[in-house]
Write a protein that holds these residues in place. Structure first.
Motif, PDB file in Angstrom:
ATOM      1  N   GLU A   5       0.843  -1.251  -0.111  1.00 46.58           N
ATOM      2  CA  GLU A   5      -0.098  -0.082  -0.021  1.00 46.58           C
ATOM      3  C   GLU A   5       0.819   1.507  -0.086  1.00 46.58           C
ATOM      4  N   MET A   6       1.854   1.191   0.743  1.00 46.91           N
ATOM      5  CA  MET A   6       2.835   2.459   0.741  1.00 46.91           C
ATOM      6  C   MET A   6       3.691   2.654  -0.632  1.00 46.91           C
ATOM      7  N   LEU A   7       3.836   1.489  -1.301  1.00 48.96           N
ATOM      8  CA  LEU A   7       4.624   1.555  -2.694  1.00 48.96           C
ATOM      9  C   LEU A   7       3.532   2.191  -3.686  1.00 48.96           C
ATOM     10  N   ILE A   8       2.496   1.627  -3.520  1.00 49.45           N
ATOM     11  CA  ILE A   8       1.423   2.219  -4.416  1.00 49.45           C
ATOM     12  C   ILE A   8       1.248   3.786  -4.214  1.00 49.45           C
ATOM     13  N   THR A   9       0.923   4.127  -2.980  1.00 51.07           N
ATOM     14  CA  THR A   9       0.711   5.343  -2.670  1.00 51.07           C
ATOM     15  C   THR A   9       1.828   6.244  -3.249  1.00 51.07           C
ATOM     16  N   LEU A  11       3.938   5.704  -5.547  1.00 50.66           N
ATOM     17  CA  LEU A  11       4.041   5.736  -6.988  1.00 50.66           C
ATOM     18  C   LEU A  11       2.797   6.461  -7.547  1.00 50.66           C
ATOM     19  N   TRP A  12       1.668   6.579  -6.909  1.00 55.29           N
ATOM     20  CA  TRP A  12       0.455   7.315  -7.179  1.00 55.29           C
ATOM     21  C   TRP A  12       1.015   8.850  -7.205  1.00 55.29           C
ATOM     22  N   ASP A  13       1.515   9.275  -6.027  1.00 59.50           N
ATOM     23  CA  ASP A  13       2.032  10.348  -5.931  1.00 59.50           C
ATOM     24  C   ASP A  13       2.937  11.156  -6.995  1.00 59.50           C
ATOM     25  N   THR A  14       3.725  10.103  -7.500  1.00 60.95           N
ATOM     26  CA  THR A  14       4.686  10.488  -8.600  1.00 60.95           C
ATOM     27  C   THR A  14       4.096  10.570 -10.229  1.00 60.95           C
ATOM     28  N   GLU A  18      -2.737  12.838 -16.458  1.00 60.51           N
ATOM     29  CA  GLU A  18      -3.002  11.896 -17.590  1.00 60.51           C
ATOM     30  C   GLU A  18      -2.782  10.485 -17.293  1.00 60.51           C
ATOM     31  N   GLN A  19      -1.605  10.158 -16.563  1.00 65.32           N
ATOM     32  CA  GLN A  19      -1.338   8.753 -16.117  1.00 65.32           C
ATOM     33  C   GLN A  19      -2.218   8.566 -14.845  1.00 65.32           C
TER      34      GLN A  19
END
Length: 59
Positions: A5-9, A11-14, A18-19
């Motif tokens: 979950e931390m990794l996904i969060t 990644l989402w922030d970067t 559009e992505q």
């Protein structure tokens, strides 16, 4: 699970807008395909039960 979950969060922030939009569309498409697969499975089961019922009625 927490690390994922931390990794996904992170990644989402970067991602740019559009992505994020593309990723959300793909996630929704995945859910739609899964539900459609479930529906097809249940339709097949219903057809099978009806076939069995017809066969039993003919006995």
């Amino acid at each position: 699970m927490v690390q994922q979950e931390m990794l996904i969060t992170e990644l989402w922030d970067t991602l740019n807008e559009e992505q994020k939009k593309t990723l959300m569309k793909r996630m929704l498409d995945t859910k739609i395909m899964m539900k459609e697969g479930m529906i097809k499975h249940f339709q097949y089961k219903i057809e099978t039960f009806k076939m069995i019922k017809t066969m039993l009625d003919e006995c």
